[in-house]
Design a protein around this motif. Structure first.
Motif, mmCIF file in Angstrom:
data_model
loop_
_atom_site.group_PDB
_atom_site.id
_atom_site.type_symbol
_atom_site.label_atom_id
_atom_site.label_comp_id
_atom_site.label_asym_id
_atom_site.label_seq_id
_atom_site.Cartn_x
_atom_site.Cartn_y
_atom_site.Cartn_z
ATOM 1 N N ILE A 40 0.739 -1.219 -0.024
ATOM 2 C CA ILE A 40 -0.002 0.034 -0.023
ATOM 3 C C ILE A 40 1.003 1.211 0.038
ATOM 4 O O ILE A 40 1.737 1.196 0.764
ATOM 5 N N ASP A 41 0.828 2.039 -0.867
ATOM 6 C CA ASP A 41 1.158 3.221 -1.062
ATOM 7 C C ASP A 41 0.649 4.526 -0.258
ATOM 8 O O ASP A 41 1.259 5.472 0.255
ATOM 9 N N GLY A 42 -0.673 4.454 0.119
ATOM 10 C CA GLY A 42 -1.370 5.404 0.884
ATOM 11 C C GLY A 42 -2.646 5.719 0.372
ATOM 12 O O GLY A 42 -3.222 5.177 -0.850
ATOM 13 N N PHE A 43 -3.139 6.862 1.147
ATOM 14 C CA PHE A 43 -4.479 7.526 0.739
ATOM 15 C C PHE A 43 -4.561 8.865 0.541
ATOM 16 O O PHE A 43 -3.620 9.342 1.256
ATOM 17 N N GLY A 44 -5.095 9.598 -0.293
ATOM 18 C CA GLY A 44 -5.118 10.896 -0.335
ATOM 19 C C GLY A 44 -6.149 11.505 -0.908
ATOM 20 O O GLY A 44 -7.202 11.009 -0.926
ATOM 21 N N PHE A 45 -5.841 13.008 -1.378
ATOM 22 C CA PHE A 45 -6.699 13.795 -1.847
ATOM 23 C C PHE A 45 -6.004 14.821 -2.812
ATOM 24 O O PHE A 45 -4.661 14.836 -2.645
ATOM 25 N N SER A 46 -6.766 15.578 -3.477
ATOM 26 C CA SER A 46 -6.177 16.807 -4.365
ATOM 27 C C SER A 46 -6.817 18.042 -3.567
ATOM 28 O O SER A 46 -7.547 18.182 -2.983
ATOM 29 N N ALA A 47 -5.852 18.977 -4.167
ATOM 30 C CA ALA A 47 -6.569 20.357 -3.748
ATOM 31 C C ALA A 47 -6.126 21.345 -4.982
ATOM 32 O O ALA A 47 -5.880 22.452 -4.788
ATOM 33 N N ALA A 48 -6.311 20.702 -6.106
ATOM 34 C CA ALA A 48 -6.009 21.165 -7.365
ATOM 35 C C ALA A 48 -6.970 22.415 -7.608
ATOM 36 O O ALA A 48 -8.093 22.545 -7.062
ATOM 37 N N PHE A 49 -6.781 23.308 -8.755
ATOM 38 C CA PHE A 49 -7.862 24.245 -9.289
ATOM 39 C C PHE A 49 -7.807 25.136 -8.126
ATOM 40 O O PHE A 49 -8.981 25.739 -7.827
ATOM 41 N N GLN A 50 -6.736 25.575 -7.366
ATOM 42 C CA GLN A 50 -6.840 26.758 -6.448
ATOM 43 C C GLN A 50 -7.618 26.344 -5.140
ATOM 44 O O GLN A 50 -7.724 27.465 -4.382
ATOM 45 N N ARG A 51 -7.879 25.150 -4.915
ATOM 46 C CA ARG A 51 -8.844 24.836 -3.710
ATOM 47 C C ARG A 51 -7.879 24.823 -2.380
ATOM 48 O O ARG A 51 -8.111 25.325 -1.525
ATOM 49 N N ILE A 86 -0.075 20.357 -11.926
ATOM 50 C CA ILE A 86 0.720 21.135 -12.656
ATOM 51 C C ILE A 86 0.123 21.999 -13.590
ATOM 52 O O ILE A 86 -0.503 21.583 -14.420
ATOM 53 N N GLY A 87 0.191 23.226 -12.978
ATOM 54 C CA GLY A 87 -0.582 23.982 -13.843
ATOM 55 C C GLY A 87 -0.261 24.163 -15.156
ATOM 56 O O GLY A 87 0.934 24.094 -15.504
ATOM 57 N N SER A 88 -1.195 24.410 -16.293
ATOM 58 C CA SER A 88 -0.835 24.555 -17.740
ATOM 59 C C SER A 88 -1.369 25.912 -18.244
ATOM 60 O O SER A 88 -1.163 26.405 -19.308
ATOM 61 N N SER A 89 -2.204 26.697 -17.568
ATOM 62 C CA SER A 89 -2.914 27.937 -17.956
ATOM 63 C C SER A 89 -1.946 28.877 -17.822
ATOM 64 O O SER A 89 -1.207 29.231 -17.059
ATOM 65 N N LYS A 90 -2.204 29.933 -18.826
ATOM 66 C CA LYS A 90 -1.237 31.235 -19.030
ATOM 67 C C LYS A 90 -1.623 32.021 -17.829
ATOM 68 O O LYS A 90 -0.834 32.929 -17.483
ATOM 69 N N ASP A 91 -2.622 32.041 -17.087
ATOM 70 C CA ASP A 91 -3.095 33.033 -16.060
ATOM 71 C C ASP A 91 -3.870 32.097 -14.978
ATOM 72 O O ASP A 91 -4.047 31.077 -15.080
ATOM 73 N N SER A 92 -4.405 32.830 -13.921
ATOM 74 C CA SER A 92 -5.155 32.290 -12.895
ATOM 75 C C SER A 92 -6.759 32.526 -12.639
ATOM 76 O O SER A 92 -7.360 32.636 -11.924
ATOM 77 N N GLN A 93 -7.141 32.963 -14.055
ATOM 78 C CA GLN A 93 -8.554 33.220 -14.175
ATOM 79 C C GLN A 93 -9.352 32.061 -13.975
ATOM 80 O O GLN A 93 -9.113 31.092 -13.826
ATOM 81 N N LYS A 94 -10.679 32.324 -13.437
ATOM 82 C CA LYS A 94 -11.603 31.316 -13.034
ATOM 83 C C LYS A 94 -10.621 30.583 -11.839
ATOM 84 O O LYS A 94 -10.169 31.268 -11.013
ATOM 85 N N ASP A 95 -10.767 29.092 -11.817
ATOM 86 C CA ASP A 95 -9.922 28.435 -10.804
ATOM 87 C C ASP A 95 -8.718 27.908 -11.528
ATOM 88 O O ASP A 95 -8.268 26.957 -10.977
ATOM 89 N N THR A 209 -12.162 15.224 -23.772
ATOM 90 C CA THR A 209 -11.851 16.579 -24.146
ATOM 91 C C THR A 209 -12.799 17.639 -23.491
ATOM 92 O O THR A 209 -13.907 17.419 -23.529
ATOM 93 N N THR A 210 -12.310 18.588 -22.894
ATOM 94 C CA THR A 210 -13.020 19.456 -22.123
ATOM 95 C C THR A 210 -12.453 21.061 -21.901
ATOM 96 O O THR A 210 -11.617 21.043 -22.576
ATOM 97 N N SER A 211 -13.258 22.010 -21.711
ATOM 98 C CA SER A 211 -13.060 23.415 -21.742
ATOM 99 C C SER A 211 -12.172 23.852 -20.898
ATOM 100 O O SER A 211 -11.708 24.922 -20.893
ATOM 101 N N TYR A 212 -11.702 22.842 -19.498
ATOM 102 C CA TYR A 212 -10.235 23.408 -19.074
ATOM 103 C C TYR A 212 -9.149 22.573 -19.294
ATOM 104 O O TYR A 212 -9.357 21.726 -20.255
#
Ligand code: NAG
Ligand code: NAG
Ligand code: NAG
Length: 487
Positions: A40-51, A86-95, A209-212
């Motif tokens: 077992i490597d573990g249990f986790g969560f994400s806080a991506a998209f500025q959360r 790992i962010g890929s957007s040019k800026d931080s608009q929206k989330d 494929t999605t808009s984000y």
């Protein structure tokens, strides 16, 4: 001690009356440490998209309370993996998550000008806090390459990495090596900031494929990039970083990825095959030699719920206890990672995508978090071992690296049960048992354990409850080798 007859009568008079409840049958779970399954490597969560910023912006004591709920191994969920975007957007608009390369050099072999803001959408701060709690597994996962490296010139709306076989040609050339270098740079920035990234992923839901941020790839195309990323990591002294792939939307696509990567000869360069559970649920085993992680799932449809058991719905804590259990026990997963650890109500969906709702400087904890907390006694590096027996209960056992034994049991029935843990043939000098349980009104609350003369340690668990036993002592210590006296 000897009692006079009168003193004996007095003890009888003060003794508690015998219980009128019938004695519960002990549902005995027998452990077999000679049967060994996955690590077992573990249990986790994400806080991506500025959360992550929601925790950054909380005031103490609330901020510390939320950190304890996420990472504390004695009072919270004790999460052991953080999945960062790992962010890929040019800026931080929206989330959106901003990239360290908002502008690419004009050609693929040009010198990139990385821009590090020291925040990474709040994820660096949260990761540094996690390190302080002892978390040692950090999974850095890109949803897409920066748009300037892609066939569609945009980090959103699909498109492919320029230079990948099968992608349409890009005037600016082949960006595979540049993307690998970029991922290395991101990992180095984290290491320099005191956060030891351990795993890297370069795709997220490449079948969607999605808009984000999104980038398309098959398993075969992923293998082509893995063959460049692996030596690039190694050249940069990042030999211990594991490559995870490919974050499919569901188990059936993940299984395709695994077989395509294998037939392309890149499976040996992959640490874990990663799957989400949105388009198809996890069932059966994938049949790959790599480890398998479930890296993102949540209930996206139900309204915000903090119930342990309401109706067996997708947001119930009890449903999550079973979901994690099934993945680990029936599908050979080495890690189970929830989607968002935290979210607010105002800008994010008011649903069960999160474990903790952070709102207006305050927070509310869902029972989904306590379902994960029941697994916190299973520490990274634990090996799943045999556990069987008992009716109306599901059980699993894990041998921790420190020699302790973690036993998790779900009571599937609607009535309370007494659950017993028998160490079977394992000889355990001085075993000590602790147990904690969760139901509608308890959150990983410690409960008394009684040990019978045959060594079975039992505790009561409410209907539709979950109980976790930790056995400390010399469980894992190999039997002492008898010293042979010669002469
Ligand atoms: C974890 O929680 C316990 C109990 O509340 C507390 O004593 C301990 O300091 C916490 N650990 C950390 C690292 O904050
Ligand atoms: C490579 O990594 C090892 C172990 O982390 C470290 O001791 C060593 O200094 C590193 N070497 C270089 C050239 O960065
Ligand atoms: C379980 O996963 C391990 C890798 O962690 C693998 O070696 C083993 O073959 C898998 N077992 C099954 C039944 O899939």
């Amino acid at each position: 001690m000897r009692l006079t007859f009168l003193a004996f009568l007095a003890t009888l008079a003060t003794a508690a009356p015998p219980s009128l409840e019938p004695r519960q049958t002990v549902q005995k779970v027998t452990i077999d440490v000679t049967k060994k399954y996955q690590t077992i490597d573990g249990f986790g969560f994400s806080a991506a998209f500025q959360r992550a910023n929601l925790v950054v912006n909380l005031k103490d004591p609330k901020q510390t309370e939320v950190l304890n709920l996420l990472f504390n191994t004695s009072s919270g969920a004790g999460f052991s993996i953080v999945r960062n975007g790992i962010g890929s957007s040019k800026d931080s608009q929206k989330d959106y998550m901003n990239t360290i390369l908002p502008v690419c050099p004009s050609s693929a072999d040009g010198t990139p000008e990385y821009k590090w803001d020291g925040k990474d959408s709040g994820q660096l701060w949260l990761s540094q806090k996690a390190v302080a709690y002892g978390v040692s597994t950090f999974y850095a996962n890109a949803w897409s390459a920066p748009g300037c490296m892609k066939t569609n010139g945009n980090d959103a709306n699909g498109g492919m990495l320029c230079g990948i076989s099968g992608a349409s040609k890009c005037n600016s050339g082949d960006w595979k090596q540049a993307y690998a270098n970029y991922l290395v740079k991101y990992i180095q920035l984290y290491i320099q900031s005191g956060v030891p990234i351990t795993h890297v992923g370069f795709l997220n839901e490449p079948d969607y494929t999605t808009s984000y941020a999104s980038m398309s790839s098959s398993g075969t195309q992923a293998a082509e990039f893995i063959k460049i990323l692996r030596p690039t990591l190694d050249r940069n002294n990042l030999t211990s970083i594991g490559i995870n792939c490919c974050e499919a939307t569901g188990w059936s696509v993940a299984s395709q990825h695994a077989s395509q990567i294998s037939s392309s000869g890149a499976l040996g360069m992959v640490y874990a095959v990663t799957s989400h559970e949105y388009t198809s649920r996890i069932s059966g085993t994938m049949g790959t030699k790599a480890r398998v992680w479930q890296t993102e799932y949540s209930d996206l449809n139900g309204g915000w719920s903090t119930a342990w058991y309401s109706n067996g719905g997708a947001g119930d804590g009890f449903t999550w206890a079973n979901t994690v259990f099934n993945g680990i026990v029936n599908s050979n997963l080495s890690a189970y990672i929830f989607w968002e650890g935290v979210q607010d109500r105002a800008t994010n969906n008011n649903n069960n995508e999160k474990l903790i709702l952070i709102d207006g400087g305050n927070y509310v904890v869902s029972k989904r978090l306590w379902a994960f907390a029941q697994f916190r006694i299973v520490r990274p590096g634990a090996v799943r071992v045999g556990a069987s027996g008992g009716s109306g209960v599901k059980s699993a056992a894990f041998l921790n690296k420190d020699g302790s034994l973690a036993v998790v049991v779900i009571n599937s029935g609607t009535g309370a049960q007494s659950v017993g843990v028998s160490l079977g043939a394992s000889t355990v000098p001085n075993p000590k048992f602790s147990a904690w349980y969760t139901d509608n009104s308890h959150d990983m609350v410690e409960t008394p354990v009684t040990v019978a003369t045959d060594g079975t340690a039992s505790a009561s668990v409410p209907g539709r409850g979950m109980i976790s036993f930790l056995v400390t002592g010399d469980v894992a210590a190999p039997a002492p080798t008898p010293s042979v006296v010669r002469g």
